[in-house]
Scaffold this motif. Structure first.
Motif, PDB file in Angstrom:
ATOM      1  N   THR A 169      -8.147   6.420  -5.975  1.00 52.97           N
ATOM      2  CA  THR A 169      -7.504   6.963  -7.080  1.00 52.97           C
ATOM      3  C   THR A 169      -7.329   5.846  -8.233  1.00 52.97           C
ATOM      4  O   THR A 169      -7.097   4.628  -7.912  1.00 52.97           O
ATOM      5  N   ASP A 170      -7.795   6.211  -9.247  1.00 57.27           N
ATOM      6  CA  ASP A 170      -7.970   5.335 -10.752  1.00 57.27           C
ATOM      7  C   ASP A 170      -6.606   5.825 -11.522  1.00 57.27           C
ATOM      8  O   ASP A 170      -6.775   6.774 -12.176  1.00 57.27           O
ATOM      9  N   PHE A 171      -5.661   5.100 -11.772  1.00 58.08           N
ATOM     10  CA  PHE A 171      -4.559   5.328 -12.583  1.00 58.08           C
ATOM     11  C   PHE A 171      -4.790   4.406 -13.799  1.00 58.08           C
ATOM     12  O   PHE A 171      -4.720   3.275 -13.892  1.00 58.08           O
ATOM     13  N   PRO A 228      -2.262  10.121  -0.459  1.00 60.01           N
ATOM     14  CA  PRO A 228      -2.262   8.773  -0.424  1.00 60.01           C
ATOM     15  C   PRO A 228      -3.739   8.438  -0.323  1.00 60.01           C
ATOM     16  O   PRO A 228      -4.569   9.009   0.569  1.00 60.01           O
ATOM     17  N   ALA A 229      -4.120   7.569  -1.243  1.00 65.80           N
ATOM     18  CA  ALA A 229      -5.714   7.254  -1.446  1.00 65.80           C
ATOM     19  C   ALA A 229      -6.105   6.249  -0.266  1.00 65.80           C
ATOM     20  O   ALA A 229      -5.233   5.127   0.218  1.00 65.80           O
ATOM     21  N   PHE A 232      -7.045   2.202  -3.845  1.00 68.99           N
ATOM     22  CA  PHE A 232      -6.149   2.248  -5.187  1.00 68.99           C
ATOM     23  C   PHE A 232      -6.291   1.516  -6.197  1.00 68.99           C
ATOM     24  O   PHE A 232      -6.297   0.204  -5.836  1.00 68.99           O
ATOM     25  N   PHE A 248       2.848   3.801  -7.163  1.00 69.30           N
ATOM     26  CA  PHE A 248       1.510   3.470  -6.593  1.00 69.30           C
ATOM     27  C   PHE A 248       1.631   3.106  -5.134  1.00 69.30           C
ATOM     28  O   PHE A 248       0.742   3.487  -4.358  1.00 69.30           O
ATOM     29  N   ALA A 251       1.253   6.197  -3.293  1.00 68.81           N
ATOM     30  CA  ALA A 251      -0.083   6.814  -3.770  1.00 68.81           C
ATOM     31  C   ALA A 251      -1.338   6.174  -2.853  1.00 68.81           C
ATOM     32  O   ALA A 251      -2.272   6.157  -3.098  1.00 68.81           O
ATOM     33  N   ALA A 252      -0.776   5.191  -2.209  1.00 69.51           N
ATOM     34  CA  ALA A 252      -1.920   4.413  -1.137  1.00 69.51           C
ATOM     35  C   ALA A 252      -1.507   4.458   0.257  1.00 69.51           C
ATOM     36  O   ALA A 252      -0.333   4.034   0.522  1.00 69.51           O
ATOM     37  N   PHE A 258      -6.101  -2.490  -2.744  1.00 69.39           N
ATOM     38  CA  PHE A 258      -5.536  -1.978  -3.874  1.00 69.39           C
ATOM     39  C   PHE A 258      -5.675  -2.893  -4.991  1.00 69.39           C
ATOM     40  O   PHE A 258      -6.003  -4.220  -4.417  1.00 69.39           O
ATOM     41  N   ARG A 297      -2.017  -2.294   1.155  1.00 69.10           N
ATOM     42  CA  ARG A 297      -0.719  -1.604   1.412  1.00 69.10           C
ATOM     43  C   ARG A 297      -0.477  -1.851   2.614  1.00 69.10           C
ATOM     44  O   ARG A 297      -1.139  -1.727   3.779  1.00 69.10           O
TER      45      ARG A 297
END
Length: 298
Positions: A169-171, A228-229, A232, A248, A251-252, A258, A297
């Motif tokens: 995931t690239d935020f 969840p990636a 991240f 975030f 999301a991981a 990360f 994470r």
């Protein structure tokens, strides 16, 4: 007398609000320039009249402040005025009095990141070398070409990971450069998130140019609802990084590498304490006054 120059690259419709924010922060002068100009000598507009707008679609605003102005304070204040602002749009430099009209960045050219990753502009053909991982990029209307220190720090971090088969995931995806680089480095799937619809369009276009579009999903933040990636990365400004830390973390997946960047030197301690609640093995890397924090994470 030297000055601190703050440069921002924005789209035409964003220019009025950006100029208002810079004036509110006490800019001594503001110069507008065509961001797509090939030479720094092309026409600039100095203090345009009320209601006047340049004809360019993408604009560089160069704002001068006193040399002793607080970079961190300016960055944080701009983040409050302009919540959509991304670090690739922001650059600081010290300039002599006679140099204040200079261009803010060199012409985009091939650049290496880490062991094997290269970013190439679309109009330059890379060498035929199977050991190189090449991302062909046209930044277009969004931001992120690898020239900004925060992008470079994130690209080098991605190059150092084992990404084969992983979901990334690239935020704050901008041009899509980080998501696309992850895919070219072996990731199975990537999600790019940005609050600018034109950034999502540019990311898809660049993914198509690199033959990875079928493995890229893009999303506005309010629509982001992904599993969840495995990896991240977020390259946005420090204020939103602090606010979005719980998002975030969710999301991981546990154990996921990360990285966050868009952090000016001096802003990292607060973020280290904030992210320490959810992430471990935290480390700090720096380049040209910008910081990357990375870890795992919990």
């Amino acid at each position: 007398m030297p000055f601190l120059e703050l440069s921002l690259v924005v789209r035409l419709e964003q220019q009025p609000s950006v100029e208002d924010a810079l004036e509110e922060l006490g800019a001594l002068s503001i110069t507008l320039r065509d961001a797509d100009a090939e030479t720094p000598d092309e026409q600039a507009i100095f203090e345009p009249g009320v209601g006047e707008l340049p004809l360019w679609s993408t604009i560089t605003l160069n704002a001068l402040f006193d040399a002793g102005a607080d970079r961190r304070g300016l960055s944080e204040a701009l983040g409050e005025f302009l919540p959509w602002l991304e670090p690739d749009q922001l650059s600081f430099a010290e300039v002599a009095d006679q140099d204040w009209e200079r261009a803010w960045m060199d012409q985009f050219h091939p650049m290496p990141f880490g062991r094997r990753l290269w970013i190439y502009p679309w109009n330059i053909e890379p060498p035929a070398d199977e050991e190189l991982v090449v991302v062909r990029l046209d930044p277009g209307l969004a931001f992120g070409s690898g020239t900004h220190p925060t992008t470079a720090l994130c690209l080098e971090w991605l190059d150092g990971l084992e990404l084969a088969g992983r979901a990334v995931t690239d935020f704050g995806c901008g041009s899509g450069i980080l998501a696309i680089a992850a895919l070219k480095l072996g990731a199975a799937h990537a999600v790019g998130v940005d609050n600018d619809p034109q950034a999502l369009t540019a990311s898809i276009d660049n993914a198509q140019r690199n033959d990875v579009a079928e493995r890229l999903t893009v999303s506005l933040p309010q629509d982001f609802d992904s599993a969840p990636a495995d990896v991240f990365v977020a390259n946005i400004l420090a204020g939103p990084l602090g606010e979005l830390a719980p998002t975030f973390a969710a999301a991981a997946r546990p154990g996921a590498p990360f990285a966050i960047s868009g952090i000016l030197d001096g802003q990292q301690d607060e973020l280290l304490a904030r992210y320490g609640e959810w992430f471990e093995q935290l480390r700090v890397d720096a380049r040209d006054g910008w910081i990357r924090i990375s870890g795992l994470r919990r």
